[in-house]
Scaffold this active site. Sequence first.
Site, PDB file in Angstrom:
ATOM      1  N   ASN A  56       0.820  -1.205   0.000  1.00  0.00           N
ATOM      2  CA  ASN A  56       0.000   0.000   0.000  1.00  0.00           C
ATOM      3  C   ASN A  56       0.871   1.279   0.000  1.00  0.00           C
ATOM      4  O   ASN A  56       2.026   1.242  -0.390  1.00  0.00           O
ATOM      5  CB  ASN A  56      -1.029  -0.013   1.126  1.00  0.00           C
ATOM      6  CG  ASN A  56      -2.297   0.724   0.703  1.00  0.00           C
ATOM      7  OD1 ASN A  56      -2.317   1.947   0.664  1.00  0.00           O
ATOM      8  ND2 ASN A  56      -3.326  -0.013   0.340  1.00  0.00           N
ATOM      9  N   ARG A  57       0.287   2.382   0.430  1.00  0.00           N
ATOM     10  CA  ARG A  57       0.899   3.688   0.150  1.00  0.00           C
ATOM     11  C   ARG A  57       1.722   4.261   1.292  1.00  0.00           C
ATOM     12  O   ARG A  57       1.386   4.085   2.462  1.00  0.00           O
ATOM     13  CB  ARG A  57      -0.199   4.693  -0.216  1.00  0.00           C
ATOM     14  CG  ARG A  57      -0.842   4.370  -1.544  1.00  0.00           C
ATOM     15  CD  ARG A  57      -2.026   5.263  -1.868  1.00  0.00           C
ATOM     16  NE  ARG A  57      -2.532   4.964  -3.209  1.00  0.00           N
ATOM     17  CZ  ARG A  57      -3.325   3.906  -3.483  1.00  0.00           C
ATOM     18  NH1 ARG A  57      -3.720   3.109  -2.524  1.00  0.00           N
ATOM     19  NH2 ARG A  57      -3.691   3.673  -4.728  1.00  0.00           N
ATOM     20  N   HIS A  64       3.028   0.022  -3.074  1.00  0.00           N
ATOM     21  CA  HIS A  64       3.369  -1.398  -3.216  1.00  0.00           C
ATOM     22  C   HIS A  64       4.861  -1.665  -3.452  1.00  0.00           C
ATOM     23  O   HIS A  64       5.234  -2.474  -4.305  1.00  0.00           O
ATOM     24  CB  HIS A  64       2.536  -2.022  -4.341  1.00  0.00           C
ATOM     25  CG  HIS A  64       1.073  -2.163  -4.021  1.00  0.00           C
ATOM     26  ND1 HIS A  64       0.576  -2.212  -2.749  1.00  0.00           N
ATOM     27  CD2 HIS A  64      -0.021  -2.269  -4.855  1.00  0.00           C
ATOM     28  CE1 HIS A  64      -0.752  -2.356  -2.783  1.00  0.00           C
ATOM     29  NE2 HIS A  64      -1.139  -2.368  -4.046  1.00  0.00           N
ATOM     30  N   HIS A  75      -1.940 -10.140  -3.177  1.00  0.00           N
ATOM     31  CA  HIS A  75      -2.791  -9.269  -3.992  1.00  0.00           C
ATOM     32  C   HIS A  75      -3.617 -10.025  -5.039  1.00  0.00           C
ATOM     33  O   HIS A  75      -3.759  -9.543  -6.175  1.00  0.00           O
ATOM     34  CB  HIS A  75      -1.913  -8.211  -4.660  1.00  0.00           C
ATOM     35  CG  HIS A  75      -2.595  -6.911  -4.936  1.00  0.00           C
ATOM     36  ND1 HIS A  75      -3.546  -6.748  -5.914  1.00  0.00           N
ATOM     37  CD2 HIS A  75      -2.466  -5.705  -4.353  1.00  0.00           C
ATOM     38  CE1 HIS A  75      -3.956  -5.493  -5.928  1.00  0.00           C
ATOM     39  NE2 HIS A  75      -3.321  -4.824  -4.987  1.00  0.00           N
ATOM     40  N   SER A  76      -4.191 -11.172  -4.685  1.00  0.00           N
ATOM     41  CA  SER A  76      -5.083 -11.845  -5.648  1.00  0.00           C
ATOM     42  C   SER A  76      -6.340 -11.015  -5.864  1.00  0.00           C
ATOM     43  O   SER A  76      -6.878 -10.436  -4.923  1.00  0.00           O
ATOM     44  CB  SER A  76      -5.489 -13.236  -5.147  1.00  0.00           C
ATOM     45  OG  SER A  76      -4.541 -14.194  -5.550  1.00  0.00           O
ATOM     46  N   TYR A  77      -6.788 -10.958  -7.114  1.00  0.00           N
ATOM     47  CA  TYR A  77      -8.091 -10.391  -7.448  1.00  0.00           C
ATOM     48  C   TYR A  77      -9.041 -11.583  -7.557  1.00  0.00           C
ATOM     49  O   TYR A  77      -8.877 -12.425  -8.444  1.00  0.00           O
ATOM     50  CB  TYR A  77      -8.065  -9.715  -8.814  1.00  0.00           C
ATOM     51  CG  TYR A  77      -7.340  -8.396  -8.907  1.00  0.00           C
ATOM     52  CD1 TYR A  77      -5.959  -8.313  -8.740  1.00  0.00           C
ATOM     53  CD2 TYR A  77      -8.038  -7.231  -9.222  1.00  0.00           C
ATOM     54  CE1 TYR A  77      -5.302  -7.094  -8.865  1.00  0.00           C
ATOM     55  CE2 TYR A  77      -7.387  -6.011  -9.358  1.00  0.00           C
ATOM     56  CZ  TYR A  77      -6.023  -5.949  -9.178  1.00  0.00           C
ATOM     57  OH  TYR A  77      -5.378  -4.752  -9.311  1.00  0.00           O
ATOM     58  N   ASP A 100     -11.653   1.255  -1.773  1.00  0.00           N
ATOM     59  CA  ASP A 100     -10.195   1.120  -1.836  1.00  0.00           C
ATOM     60  C   ASP A 100      -9.653   1.655  -0.518  1.00  0.00           C
ATOM     61  O   ASP A 100      -8.945   2.646  -0.478  1.00  0.00           O
ATOM     62  CB  ASP A 100      -9.654   1.917  -3.044  1.00  0.00           C
ATOM     63  CG  ASP A 100      -8.221   1.542  -3.388  1.00  0.00           C
ATOM     64  OD1 ASP A 100      -7.614   0.774  -2.613  1.00  0.00           O
ATOM     65  OD2 ASP A 100      -7.713   2.007  -4.424  1.00  0.00           O
ATOM     66  N   GLN A 127      -7.041  -4.109   3.395  1.00  0.00           N
ATOM     67  CA  GLN A 127      -7.478  -3.255   2.300  1.00  0.00           C
ATOM     68  C   GLN A 127      -8.520  -4.028   1.506  1.00  0.00           C
ATOM     69  O   GLN A 127      -8.242  -5.133   1.031  1.00  0.00           O
ATOM     70  CB  GLN A 127      -6.270  -2.929   1.391  1.00  0.00           C
ATOM     71  CG  GLN A 127      -6.540  -1.883   0.327  1.00  0.00           C
ATOM     72  CD  GLN A 127      -6.370  -0.451   0.843  1.00  0.00           C
ATOM     73  OE1 GLN A 127      -5.945  -0.241   1.977  1.00  0.00           O
ATOM     74  NE2 GLN A 127      -6.703   0.531   0.023  1.00  0.00           N
ATOM     75  N   GLU A 138      -6.632  -7.505   1.037  1.00  0.00           N
ATOM     76  CA  GLU A 138      -5.199  -7.464   1.305  1.00  0.00           C
ATOM     77  C   GLU A 138      -4.978  -7.222   2.796  1.00  0.00           C
ATOM     78  O   GLU A 138      -5.131  -6.110   3.278  1.00  0.00           O
ATOM     79  CB  GLU A 138      -4.556  -6.325   0.510  1.00  0.00           C
ATOM     80  CG  GLU A 138      -4.804  -6.390  -0.975  1.00  0.00           C
ATOM     81  CD  GLU A 138      -4.727  -5.011  -1.631  1.00  0.00           C
ATOM     82  OE1 GLU A 138      -3.709  -4.326  -1.496  1.00  0.00           O
ATOM     83  OE2 GLU A 138      -5.710  -4.606  -2.279  1.00  0.00           O
TER      84      GLU A 138
HETATM   85  C1  BGC Z   1      -4.598  -0.332  -4.078  1.00  0.00           C
HETATM   86  C2  BGC Z   1      -5.263   0.343  -5.237  1.00  0.00           C
HETATM   87  C3  BGC Z   1      -4.438   0.097  -6.447  1.00  0.00           C
HETATM   88  C4  BGC Z   1      -4.310  -1.372  -6.652  1.00  0.00           C
HETATM   89  C5  BGC Z   1      -3.388  -1.630  -7.797  1.00  0.00           C
HETATM   90  C6  BGC Z   1      -4.547  -1.785  -4.352  1.00  0.00           C
HETATM   91  O1  BGC Z   1      -3.923  -2.455  -3.315  1.00  0.00           O
HETATM   92  O2  BGC Z   1      -5.255  -0.046  -2.865  1.00  0.00           O
HETATM   93  O3  BGC Z   1      -5.411   1.718  -5.031  1.00  0.00           O
HETATM   94  O4  BGC Z   1      -4.968   0.698  -7.586  1.00  0.00           O
HETATM   95  O5  BGC Z   1      -3.782  -1.983  -5.514  1.00  0.00           O
HETATM   96  O6  BGC Z   1      -3.703  -2.790  -8.394  1.00  0.00           O
END
Ligand code: BGC
Length: 382
Positions: free
Chosen positions: A110-111, A136, A210-212, A282, A319, A347
């Site tokens: 994250n940020r 990330h 970070h699986s979708y 998000d 997240q 996440e």
């Molecule tokens: C973030 C999103 C970001 C994404 C990227 C997430 O973990 O919170 O803001 O766009 O990752 O795939």
Amino acid sequence: MSHLGKFKIAWMVGIIVLFVVSFGLNTEAKMSIEKQPFGKTPDGTAVDLYTLTNDNGMVVKIMNYGGTVTSLIVPDRNGKMGDVVLGYDNLDGYLKNNPYFGSIIGRYANRIAKGRFVLNGVEYKLAQNNGENHLHGGIKGFDKVVWNAKEVKTGNGVGVELSYLSKDGEEGYPGNLSVTVTYILTNNNELKINYLATTDKDTVVNLTHHSYFNLAGAGEGDILGHELMINADKFTPVDKTLIPTGELRSVKGTPMDFTQPTAIGARINQEDEQLIFGKGYDHNWVLNIVEGALTRVARVYEPKTGRVMEVFTTEPGMQFYSGNFLDGTITGKGGKVYYQRYGFCLETQHFPDSPNKPQFPSTVLKPGQTYRTTTVYQFSTK
Ligand code: BGC
């Protein structure tokens, strides 16, 4: 032939028939690990794909580039198998354009605001790869490196142990960080992830996966009908650049309240400042857990297929990202196009921008300490 002789032959024939029949009927999958080459990175490093299968026939494929889960195949309520994570058919897709599909994220998930933080009086500068912020782990985060891989077998599962040495100064972070991430597929249909790290200098660490997910199947429509429960009474509101303001705000009476199972799409388009900043969900939820104790923090149910995913973690935050930045420009596995909100991520993590927020749980790791967290994604049907 004597009576006794005939009897013996009949017995033997009977046993052989029984053996053949039971062998023929025994179509059950057995736990296994298979390894196959999955291409090379531009600098010529070979990448391998590991296929883990459990006793129930659930399959998880993981490659050592980015420690990426490329497929996760589970049954629906009728026993029909389906791949429930977004991704590409081959390495090339991941190398060219990857919004972190299935990856391990680090050194800091994250940020971090404005790509900077101060530790022990020293300012560290990181890549500003997400507007003015750091996201990330930077330009070449843990999602873009090739990990060393070792097959593992436990009494109840099969897995891959991935290790990586992130050198002092890599992506601007201090300290040589030695990281081990172990994925285990168990016979309880769990994908269990153990994260471990040690350092030789004070540093910050925050690792996630970070699986979708799309429990109806990757590419099979959006995730708005999935019902989500998050075990959290608070979340960390953000500014318009998605950096937490520092407040822990109650979810009560807001679209962030997932304490009762609610369709992801039920409130996602409401006129709400937080949803507008995130273009949907998000945000980081402040989990109702005793830090360090493995706790069930989320449950997702997909009504058409009956698939259920539950998340357990030792982490204080999670997240929930509703795939808002997917925009139909990616064609993934089997030629399926991923449009906005075709996948969601859960996440587990420490809170975003913790290195600049002394009031948040600390992400500092010191020499002699061991960073150790566990997250489990468990699959079932209803
Ligand atoms: C973030 C999103 C970001 C994404 C990227 C997430 O973990 O919170 O803001 O766009 O990752 O795939």
